[in-house]
Design an enzyme around this catalytic site. Sequence first.
Site, PDB file in Angstrom:
ATOM      1  CG  ASP A  38      -1.567  -1.204   1.544  1.00 56.95           C
ATOM      2  OD1 ASP A  38      -0.980  -1.878   0.925  1.00 56.95           O
ATOM      3  OD2 ASP A  38      -2.369  -1.017   2.990  1.00 56.95           O
ATOM      4  CD  GLU A 215      -7.245  -5.341   4.320  1.00 56.44           C
ATOM      5  OE1 GLU A 215      -6.041  -5.436   5.029  1.00 56.44           O
ATOM      6  OE2 GLU A 215      -6.530  -5.526   2.838  1.00 56.44           O
TER       7      GLU A 215
HETATM    8  C1  FRU Z   1      -3.723  -3.502   2.956  1.00 60.36           C
HETATM    9  C2  FRU Z   1      -3.138  -4.825   4.437  1.00 60.36           C
HETATM   10  C3  FRU Z   1      -3.708  -3.477   4.817  1.00 60.36           C
HETATM   11  C4  FRU Z   1      -2.591  -3.242   6.405  1.00 60.36           C
HETATM   12  C5  FRU Z   1      -1.360  -3.737   5.268  1.00 60.36           C
HETATM   13  C6  FRU Z   1      -0.012  -4.264   6.199  1.00 60.36           C
HETATM   14  O1  FRU Z   1      -3.510  -3.681   1.377  1.00 60.36           O
HETATM   15  O2  FRU Z   1      -4.236  -5.356   4.953  1.00 60.36           O
HETATM   16  O3  FRU Z   1      -4.651  -3.555   5.747  1.00 60.36           O
HETATM   17  O4  FRU Z   1      -1.804  -2.011   6.723  1.00 60.36           O
HETATM   18  O5  FRU Z   1      -1.653  -4.094   3.711  1.00 60.36           O
HETATM   19  O6  FRU Z   1       1.380  -4.729   4.632  1.00 60.36           O
END
Ligand code: FRU
Length: 494
Positions: A38, A215
Amino acid sequence: MKQQLLDAERAADILRATRNDRWYPTFHIAARAGWINDPNGLSYFDGRHHVFFQHNPRSEQWGPMHWGHVSSADMLTWRREPIALAPSIAEDRDGVFSGSAIEGPDGTLLAYYTGHRWRNGVNEDEGNLQVQCMAESRDGVHFEKLGMIVDCPEGLPHFRDPKVFVHEGTGYMIFGASSAGGRGQVWMYTSTDMREWTFDRILFEDPDPDVFMLECPDFFPLGDSWVLLYCPMGLRKRGYDHRNDHTSGYVVGEWAPGREFNQRTDFAMTDFGAEFYAPQTYLTPDGRRVLYAWMGSFTIPAAPQIDGDGWFGQLTVPRELWLDDRLRLRNRPITELDGLRRGGRDLGELRVGTNQTLPLVDDAPTADITLRIDLEASTAERMGIIVHRTAPGRGTYIAYDAQSSRVIVDRRTTGPGNLGYRSYPVEGGELTLRILLDRGSVEVFIGDGEASISSYSFPAEGARGIELLAESGEMHLPGLAIHQLGGIWEDDVL
Ligand code: FRU
């Protein structure tokens, strides 16, 4: 945290030495080595645009999460910055998870993230502890951790991804949560000093009972409306919709401080490609709402991971957002990207005969292509352009399918990695496609930002040609332009 950061940089140095660049992006943000997911902490601070990202500097697989960092004065040429945050305190022992950043009232850059711990220290088997944490930076590069700011109520399995914004002088933090009953929710907190946070309300609960977590939510005004972006976990695949294991979508509505969110549209997908997840937005100084998303997958191994290329994961190009009069979210590459064009050709009007191919370029690992197809004058049943063409019949096919009236991006014959196709329905008339092709990806923008299709494209070995194809009929193109593209890294260092 200093030692942890140094160790992480050293690990990335070692991996970088063996990086295989055949699919490594030239004009997309990626780590110099290791895994990314992300986009985090998108912000404008001290005269520069800052993009942080989820990062494992030790391998091309997901692992202990850090925040990687790049910055730019003009959103076009980027500088690699040192890793900004590493696991170092009890609360983020097993990962500095996703979050956001914003300039605070004291002129420092404030970063908000989720501290992640597994109860058993190794995996999800006995659950986790996720809490919202904060860090502060005077120069936008070096951070000091300030610890936990929002604790998680006992028993919630998902509680993460704080996005902070200021509206009418008050700070707002939203993040995703799974309720005790297993429903996907967005929680909202408020603050007057950006440090102490108070629960305000549950801003949104997904009406779909299959959805257990939202998320990476983001919440921002666009025109007279508010857009809530989020990534529902548990959503079922249905027909053309939600084909990815991870889907990003949005709803639009009305909101004012102290009020409920009044949802006015149904859930819709943000992008229609195979790799587009966890988008985050920020406001540029000139008032544009700009989005980056992660192109990658947690579930289906990608070619650079399978082959151990030393890196995996890239962000989309930055895209400007707006709402149309039906409250549909539109997106297009920011105009700054035109500055990457290095020469090119306007091929003017073209016609491709029945079952003919028309070679355009012998070897173009990257390109910016604008293609117009006259759907009324064309008789072909499928027609379009093949990029990353490494042999006859091999490549990524970006086409209009007259039987389904859809634009398709088909990588069945591209090369290694995930196969399949993605598509988006269009009306007749003239179809305009803008295609941004990098060494391992395609982003297709339809019409005036009406929709985008973002997918990986890992070509097989050999020169990467571009050619037109018209199947079982003719194709008429009122216009076609192809530009070569330069890279985004300062001093041309990849
Ligand atoms: C989304 C996610 C988030 C988390 C991160 C961990 O892609 O699962 O919810 O904070 O990636 O890398």
